[in-house]
Enzyme design. Structure first.
Site, PDB file in Angstrom:
ATOM      1  N   CYS A  32      -5.778 -11.811  35.874  1.00 48.32           N
ATOM      2  CA  CYS A  32      -5.912 -10.460  35.524  1.00 48.32           C
ATOM      3  C   CYS A  32      -4.979  -9.628  36.113  1.00 48.32           C
ATOM      4  CB  CYS A  32      -7.391  -9.966  35.849  1.00 48.32           C
ATOM      5  SG  CYS A  32      -7.645  -8.134  35.367  1.00 48.32           S
ATOM      6  N   CYS A  70     -15.107  -9.305  36.638  1.00 52.54           N
ATOM      7  CA  CYS A  70     -15.186  -7.823  36.044  1.00 52.54           C
ATOM      8  C   CYS A  70     -15.865  -8.143  34.615  1.00 52.54           C
ATOM      9  CB  CYS A  70     -13.942  -7.407  35.878  1.00 52.54           C
ATOM     10  SG  CYS A  70     -12.902  -8.413  34.914  1.00 52.54           S
TER      11      CYS A  70
END
Length: 368
Positions: A95, A196
């Site tokens: 990410c 997340c």
């Protein structure tokens, strides 16, 4: 900004300096893909906190939706790994490389005089080895307990040139105190943990089960005898402790075989099958490419972490006769899953990282 105390203090510290400052909130998960609605989602609460902090600091802020990029570049590749059964990916590392310091940075940093500042606990130094232009080095944070260079280890040098990490020289306790002293709305906000897109209130297994069908199989002991059942190889990772009904003690996942849909388990975390002495690697991302050449050429030693927070251990790199690359550890590391990231350091300098393709444990042979 994420809505947490770290990015809030980062903004507050930069607001005191002579920067033309603006804030951006990165939305990278669309809950409509799961529930069909956005109402009451965590990202909305985070965005509200970002706006409250920015209003107090008198800086403009905006939201950028990168959920499509996150899905395509991070989540889908990770899902393929989980579905394979034997790979345990690390989406937080990809990410940072693909989205936060990739797609986002390309949108907001459009000139050499612009930077992207984040609340990561890491430091940068600049050096000029045999060159007129200074080059960035990624360094561990002063607060070793909060150091996040593990998650930044695959960033290219180009991204670090435009990055700022204002919290790298602070302890977490100092950051909390700064937030309280400045009266920031997020000063008492709890620490954000977990992947997340899973969030903190959901079990990882429950989340992934929305995307992967159950595939029941056997759990076997070191002798190949069945001791239990599982609902999918992706539900477990190497080194994980498991409770097997009918057995008096915990067992630990020591291996997974996708061809037979079988999980191997051992009765002790110190079992030889869990003690990894070397790894075969792939997809190296070294911040300075020449560091990778030296390390895998065997000329430079380093230390390695295969998970965040672990004590670094000395290692040496190698290139096999078949062109494969890997690292040998000076001592065993327990429970190393394929798919995780091996991050290499030289003192406080983070050299870069590579994905673990295969582990060599117990009496397994190592590619030469």
């Amino acid at each position: 900004m994420s809505g947490g105390v770290d990015s809030s203090v980062t903004a507050a510290l930069l607001a005191e300096k002579d920067y033309d400052l603006s804030a951006v909130f990165m939305r990278n998960w669309d809950t409509r893909d799961e529930s069909g609605t956005d109402v009451g989602c965590q990202w909305e609460k985070d965005w509200e906190d970002v706006q409250r902090v920015c209003k107090m600091l008198d800086i403009p802020c905006k939201m950028i939706d990168l959920s499509r990029q996150y899905w395509n570049r991070v989540f889908e590749p990770s899902l393929v790994d989980w579905q394979s059964g034997w790979i345990t990916p690390n989406p937080d590392v990809s990410c940072n490389r693909e989205v936060k310091f990739g797609a986002l940075m390309k949108q907001v940093v459009t000139m050499p005089s612009q930077w992207l500042a984040t609340g990561h606990y890491a430091r940068l130094s600049w050096t000029s080895p045999h060159a007129e232009v200074a080059r960035p080095r990624l360094l561990r944070a002063m607060d070793r307990g909060k150091d996040q260079t593990y998650y930044l280890s695959s960033l290219p040098e180009e991204s670090l040139r435009s990055a700022l990490f204002p919290l790298g020289s602070f302890l977490k306790s100092q950051v909390r105190q700064i937030a309280k002293d400045k009266g920031l709305p997020t000063a008492s906000r709890a620490e954000s943990m977990g992947i997340c897109f899973v969030g903190e209130r959901r079990r990882f297994h429950d989340f992934l089960s929305q995307y992967i069908e159950p595939t029941p199989g056997h759990i076997v002991d070191v002798n190949g005898h069945k001791i239990g059942e599982h609902q999918g190889l992706w539900s477990y990772t190497i080194g994980q402790s498991i409770r097997v009904p009918g057995l008096p003690c915990k067992h630990y996942v020591s291996g997974k075989d996708p061809t037979t849909n079988t999980i191997m388990a051992v009765p002790s975390p110190d079992h030889p099958q869990l003690q990894c002495h070397s790894v075969t690697l792939k997809e190296p991302h070294f911040i300075w490419p020449e560091d990778a050449d030296r390390f895998f050429g065997g000329s430079d030693a380093a230390t390695v972490q295969v998970r965040t927070g672990m004590e670094p251990i000395s290692c040496t790199g190698y290139t096999g006769a078949d062109g494969s690359i890997g690292a040998r550890f000076s001592g065993p590391i327990r429970g190393v899953p394929p798919g995780q990231i091996a991050v290499f350091y030289e003192g406080d300098i983070c050299l870069g990282s590579a994905k673990i393709a295969k582990t060599h444990c117990g009496t397994d042979s190592v590619v030469q």
